[in-house]
Design a protein around this motif. Structure first.
Motif, PDB file in Angstrom:
ATOM      1  N   ALA A 450      44.482  23.403 -24.437  1.00 53.70           N
ATOM      2  CA  ALA A 450      45.920  23.603 -24.674  1.00 53.70           C
ATOM      3  C   ALA A 450      46.656  22.273 -24.553  1.00 53.70           C
ATOM      4  N   MET A 451      46.316  21.490 -23.532  1.00 48.25           N
ATOM      5  CA  MET A 451      46.991  20.192 -23.381  1.00 48.25           C
ATOM      6  C   MET A 451      46.728  19.305 -24.585  1.00 48.25           C
ATOM      7  N   ALA A 452      45.495  19.411 -25.116  1.00 56.32           N
ATOM      8  CA  ALA A 452      45.137  18.561 -26.256  1.00 56.32           C
ATOM      9  C   ALA A 452      45.625  19.153 -27.575  1.00 56.32           C
ATOM     10  N   GLY A 453      46.139  20.395 -27.544  1.00 55.83           N
ATOM     11  CA  GLY A 453      46.651  21.008 -28.778  1.00 55.83           C
ATOM     12  C   GLY A 453      45.561  21.600 -29.657  1.00 55.83           C
ATOM     13  N   ASP A 454      44.384  21.883 -29.075  1.00 61.10           N
ATOM     14  CA  ASP A 454      43.288  22.448 -29.868  1.00 61.10           C
ATOM     15  C   ASP A 454      43.352  23.984 -29.793  1.00 61.10           C
ATOM     16  N   GLN A 455      43.651  24.622 -30.922  1.00 66.78           N
ATOM     17  CA  GLN A 455      43.883  26.074 -30.902  1.00 66.78           C
ATOM     18  C   GLN A 455      42.655  26.916 -31.242  1.00 66.78           C
ATOM     19  N   MET A 456      41.526  26.267 -31.476  1.00 64.22           N
ATOM     20  CA  MET A 456      40.314  26.991 -31.887  1.00 64.22           C
ATOM     21  C   MET A 456      40.050  28.228 -31.029  1.00 64.22           C
ATOM     22  N   ASN A 457      40.160  28.080 -29.714  1.00 61.05           N
ATOM     23  CA  ASN A 457      39.789  29.180 -28.833  1.00 61.05           C
ATOM     24  C   ASN A 457      40.988  29.937 -28.279  1.00 61.05           C
ATOM     25  N   PHE A 458      42.019  29.979 -29.063  1.00 61.16           N
ATOM     26  CA  PHE A 458      43.181  30.785 -28.707  1.00 61.16           C
ATOM     27  C   PHE A 458      43.443  31.750 -29.864  1.00 61.16           C
ATOM     28  N   ILE A 459      44.110  32.847 -29.539  1.00 58.95           N
ATOM     29  CA  ILE A 459      44.230  33.924 -30.530  1.00 58.95           C
ATOM     30  C   ILE A 459      45.493  33.744 -31.361  1.00 58.95           C
ATOM     31  N   ARG A 460      45.295  33.810 -32.671  1.00 61.52           N
ATOM     32  CA  ARG A 460      46.436  33.591 -33.553  1.00 61.52           C
ATOM     33  C   ARG A 460      47.268  34.872 -33.666  1.00 61.52           C
ATOM     34  N   GLN A 461      48.502  34.665 -34.049  1.00 63.46           N
ATOM     35  CA  GLN A 461      49.459  35.770 -34.207  1.00 63.46           C
ATOM     36  C   GLN A 461      48.902  36.965 -34.995  1.00 63.46           C
ATOM     37  N   ASP A 462      48.273  36.696 -36.163  1.00 61.34           N
ATOM     38  CA  ASP A 462      47.797  37.812 -36.987  1.00 61.34           C
ATOM     39  C   ASP A 462      46.681  38.582 -36.277  1.00 61.34           C
ATOM     40  N   SER A 463      45.770  37.849 -35.607  1.00 56.12           N
ATOM     41  CA  SER A 463      44.654  38.527 -34.931  1.00 56.12           C
ATOM     42  C   SER A 463      45.146  39.427 -33.820  1.00 56.12           C
ATOM     43  N   VAL A 464      46.132  38.935 -33.083  1.00 57.30           N
ATOM     44  CA  VAL A 464      46.617  39.739 -31.965  1.00 57.30           C
ATOM     45  C   VAL A 464      47.209  41.047 -32.508  1.00 57.30           C
TER      46      VAL A 464
END
Ligand code: BG6
Length: 501
Positions: A450-464
């Motif tokens: 998150a600090m580095a801004g890498d969103q690969m392992n976070f859930i995107r709006q559409d998926s949620v």
């Protein structure tokens, strides 16, 4: 030209060098981490231990501060003592780490803020302005919402009102927001939360966290599938007969009665952890390994899951409640909340049409383990036993996510002796014996991401939203059906067996 065997061993070193250099992440930029809900169970058990571990390993930026906020009227000194106490309990500090601990505690600040009180956010903004100059931390801000889902939208609105929103950031600075699960409580509230957050932060600044995505073994599912040539050609309905996902825990809700009464297992574990595991095991290969390419495929997969209607749910969903749940602290004596769910679902796309996916998750079961089993069909002719003996030696790929971290391939082998009898055996890869490095813990890794801004392992709006649509359809079709009681430390309700028939 070199023979293949020589080429491959020569290639190993260069591969390793590439992978190692690729993994070397630069330190995050100087920043202030603001934790909403600094006194929460999550902050105590997971966030502070992970942040301390990051600091002790030198992974945090040179200048950083951690600002805890909450309703408690305590001073920074008291807050530091509290966090030190939590670290002693949840992240026991070795003798070699006492200096690191002292330095870490010195980076903590506390600001009293009632999340629902807009005026308190002006105070927070002033404290942040002071902190950014005193600590040379700069004005990069990572907000972490470790608070119940119902409070998130109000906190975001108040941040906006105080000029702390992501869209109000000055040139050259960054602001990011990490939102804990459950993200909303159903499709409607998740959409509303997405709308409110989207007005204050851009999607690149939003990190919807599901700590399962920070587990080495979960990340390895994609590596297993897409870095090997031998599995993907058979990873489909022509070869696979079913997939089962189990998230079992041998303990109850612990002291989270109030949380569970509002959440229940379907929203606590199924909507996020279980569906994310399913997405990883079933998604199509992405066009490349960029965060949004991977998240495109996960979203597409979740969107392909067939929703439930009442008759489908009757056949395909079993919910349960462990005996004694009603006597847990903060639980209503007549509570209809489920602590167990098993669901048979289908993915309506070309790869998976007709293949059942069984998901089983529950509290107070016989053991604690998370596992995905992919079962393959029988060979066209069975030479080594009765015609129906195939399932006894069925080929399987078994991803053990925890507590052991292994991948096993199951196949039939000849039992030694005169007779031709086939037994199932396993070829097993085990993280603990194959690699000497210790992986990062999920929060450790995801905080860095998150600090580095890498969103690969976070859930995107559409998926949620797709995940909530599935869970909502299950919950709606269960209306009026009470969860079935099951004995503590059993495998779940008795009617579970019917699901697999
Ligand atoms: C949390 C759930 O998200 O995950 C808990 O709220 C659950 O109910 C926990 O126990 C499981 O996480 P892990 O990493 O301990 O398996």
């Amino acid at each position: 030209m070199l023979p293949r065997s020589v080429m491959s061993s020569a290639g190993t070193d260069s591969l390793r060098t590439r992978a190692e250099s690729g993994n070397m992440r630069k330190k995050p930029e100087n920043c202030i981490i603001v934790i909403f809900g600094a006194g929460s169970d999550l902050a105590s058990r997971k966030l502070f231990p992970a942040l301390f571990e990051l600091a002790a390993r030198g992974h945090l930026p040179e200048h950083y501060l951690i600002m805890g906020t909450g309703r408690a009227g305590i001073s920074t000194e008291e807050f530091r003592r509290e966090v030190a106490g939590k670290l002693a309990k949840f992240a026991p500090v070795g003798p070699d780490k006492t200096d690191a601990l002292e330095a870490f505690i010195g980076r903590l600040r506390y600001v009293k803020a009632d999340f629902l009180e807009p005026g308190d956010y002006d105070n927070l903004r002033e404290q942040l302005a002071d902190a950014s100059s005193i600590g040379a931390c700069g004005s990069n801000l990572l907000f972490y919402l470790a608070i119940p889902p119902g409070l998130a939208s109000q906190v975001v609105r108040n941040l906006d009102g105080a000029g702390l929103g992501g869209r109000q950031v000055r040139c050259g600075e960054w602001r990011k927001i990490v939102v804990e699960k459950p993200y909303g409580t159903n499709l409607g509230t998740a959409r509303e939360l997405n709308r409110i957050i989207g007005g204050v932060f851009s999607e690149e600044q939003v990190f919807r966290i599901d700590h399962y995505l920070g587990k080495e073994t979960v990340q390895n599912i994609l590596v297993f599938r897409f870095s090997n040539g031998i599995f993907e050609p058979i990873w489909n309905r022509h070869f696979i007969v079913n997939v089962s996902i189990t998230i079992a825990e041998d303990f109850g809700i612990r002291d989270r009665g109030a949380f569970y009464e509002e959440t229940g297992l379907l929203r606590d574990i199924f909507q996020n952890h279980a569906l994310q595991l399913l997405a990883a095991v079933a998604m199509e290969p992405p066009v490349d390994f960029a965060a949004d390419s991977v998240r495109d495929e996960k979203a597409k997969l979740l969107r392909s899951i067939r929703l439930f209607d009442a008759s489908e749910a009757l056949r395909s969903v079993v919910t349960g409640q462990y005996e004694g749940y009603h006597s847990e602290k903060n639980v209503d004596p007549g509570s209809p909340v489920e602590t167990f769910a098993a669901v048979k679902l289908f993915v309506d796309n070309w790869r998976w049409k007709g293949v059942p996916f069984f998901i089983r998750a529950g509290k107070n079961l016989s053991e604690t383990m998370t596992e995905i089993t992919v079962t393959f069909g029988c060979p066209p002719q069975n030479f080594f036993g009765p015609a129906d003996s195939c399932s006894y030696i069925a080929n399987q790929v078994i991803f053990r996510i925890q507590p052991e971290e292994t991948i096993a391939v199951r196949f039939g082998a000849k039992r030694p002796g005169e007779e031709l009898i086939t037994d199932p055996v396993f070829m097993k890869f085990d993280y603990s014996t194959s690699f000497s490095e210790k992986g990062l813990t999920p929060y450790h890794r995801l905080l860095l991401d998150a600090m580095a801004g890498d969103q690969m392992n976070f859930i995107r709006q559409d998926s949620v939203e797709y995940s909530w649509a599935i869970v909502d359809s299950i919950r709606k079709s269960l209306e009026g059906r009470l969860p079935e009681p099951y004995a503590v430390h059993s495998n779940g309700p008795e009617s579970l067996q019917d699901l697999y028939r």
